[in-house]
Design a protein around this motif. Sequence first.
Motif, PDB file in Angstrom:
ATOM      1  N   GLN A 179      36.997 131.363 -71.839  1.00 17.15           N
ATOM      2  CA  GLN A 179      37.022 129.850 -72.188  1.00 17.15           C
ATOM      3  C   GLN A 179      36.957 129.688 -73.769  1.00 17.15           C
ATOM      4  OE1 GLN A 179      33.473 127.434 -71.782  1.00 17.15           O
ATOM      5  NE2 GLN A 179      34.775 125.829 -70.656  1.00 17.15           N
ATOM      6  N   LYS A 182      40.016 129.980 -75.887  1.00 15.53           N
ATOM      7  CA  LYS A 182      41.243 128.893 -75.741  1.00 15.53           C
ATOM      8  C   LYS A 182      40.964 127.832 -76.922  1.00 15.53           C
ATOM      9  CE  LYS A 182      41.273 129.178 -70.756  1.00 15.53           C
ATOM     10  NZ  LYS A 182      41.153 128.284 -69.499  1.00 15.53           N
ATOM     11  N   VAL A 186      42.400 122.649 -74.447  1.00 15.00           N
ATOM     12  CA  VAL A 186      42.567 123.444 -73.105  1.00 15.00           C
ATOM     13  C   VAL A 186      41.478 123.862 -72.627  1.00 15.00           C
ATOM     14  CG1 VAL A 186      45.197 123.305 -73.320  1.00 15.00           C
ATOM     15  CG2 VAL A 186      43.768 125.299 -74.263  1.00 15.00           C
ATOM     16  N   GLU A 189      40.090 121.777 -68.925  1.00 13.46           N
ATOM     17  CA  GLU A 189      41.404 121.009 -68.268  1.00 13.46           C
ATOM     18  C   GLU A 189      40.882 119.917 -67.745  1.00 13.46           C
ATOM     19  OE1 GLU A 189      44.203 122.474 -68.605  1.00 13.46           O
ATOM     20  OE2 GLU A 189      43.844 124.280 -69.207  1.00 13.46           O
ATOM     21  N   ASN A 192      39.766 119.831 -64.182  1.00 15.38           N
ATOM     22  CA  ASN A 192      38.227 119.916 -63.921  1.00 15.38           C
ATOM     23  C   ASN A 192      37.289 119.108 -64.245  1.00 15.38           C
ATOM     24  OD1 ASN A 192      39.143 122.687 -63.026  1.00 15.38           O
ATOM     25  ND2 ASN A 192      38.778 123.772 -64.830  1.00 15.38           N
TER      26      ASN A 192
END
Length: 463
Positions: A179, A182, A186, A189, A192
């Motif tokens: 994570q 990223k 993003v 997300e 999520n």
Amino acid sequence: MERKNAWKSYSKSDEKKLEELCEGYKDYLFKGKTEREGTAYIIGKAKEAGYISLEEAIKSKKKLKAGDKIYSVCMGKTVALFNIGKKSMEEGMNILGAHLDSPRLDVKQNPLYESNDLAYLDTHYYGGIKKYQWVTLPLAIHGVVVKTDGTKVDIVIGEDEEDPVFCVTDILIHLAQEQMVKKANVAVEGENLDLLIASKPIKVGKEDKKKDLVKKQVLEILKKKYDFEEEDFMSAELEIVPAGKPRDMGLDKSMILAYGQDDKVCAYTSLIAMLNVKKPEKTSCTLLVDKEEIGSVGATGMQSKFFENSVAEILELVGLNSNLSLRRCLQNSSMLSSDVSAGFDPLYASCFESKNAAFLGKGMVFNKFTGSRGKSGSNDANAEYIGRIRGILEGNSVHYQTAELGKVDLGGGGTIAYILSLYGMEVVDCGVAVLNMHAPWEVTSKADIFETEKGYEAFLKEA
């Protein structure tokens, strides 16, 4: 052109008035977190001040005259207030416009599910947000559920001290290696951003092996406390917002930290200015709309015909019932399109062009144009109109400043200004500088709130 800090000019009397205004504002922020709640709050204040509904006026065939006060509502989410002035409405109105909606998470129509003994509500974010800012916060559920027989159930869970709160979970730092590399847009997300709402399975005796017992527990609670079934989610509008009350911020208590100040800070100051102006020369109007954060679309957004239709009905009641009168009224009107501006943040100074930035504590902010890059999508106000507004503000000792929304090729944004300008009326963007704009918790200066309300009053009286 260095602008003065407003705090330096205040007497003790000024600071007392400022605090009274801001206490009322914090009350509104807490009680009006959604557009429905905001509209209900505004109507309540309007009724206390002697306003009657447009529906009531039409039904009784009331002939409106100077001093009469009317409010018009669209679907419980948009409201317009009118204080009839001494001059003919064909000479135009003085209009304050702002929006009541704010970025948030919306509950989907088929939202409830269970996974590994945890129950969730599936959500869809509304407006421009940094998704990663919405995880691990205490969140509340606000909204309505409408059943097939028309019964409406109002929902507020998470604001009372005895209420539970909810949250969107995030992966722990120890397992976040993927994570953390990223891009920020993003890292979390949209799919999520589901709300964790329960973890306790219902007890069903020998049938304990059945699936979705936590979900069943949730449905049992909802049925018992709110009398609605899972199917009723289909006709529900449930919004997920930060839980908790607005707070004074800073050791000097000079700022306010709260959810939804974009654009409730302009909505509230517009409302108070409207209620404070008793007998205007020109008809005063305050227009507070929904859906600005997603393009001002839909029946309750500024692009709808609600406002135009309301003005037409008002004109009928004052004895001006031609289409030409409507056109003249709108074209001859003057408007402050009131929306927030990006406050200069020294920690992110590279995003701003400091000569043309809005600073906390230096008064209400005027944006001659908005849009992005080459002024795309902008209402670019006339110099003559801005000169007239400057004269009004300076004649009433109102602190104000001008700004753009960040560097030319970096910033940009839109308001409802361009939509009203299509009638040919004079419109300019103005409002309050905000730090953390569109974040769950935003920051404003009490001095800017005070100066903005003063500026709106002066505009309604003299424009």
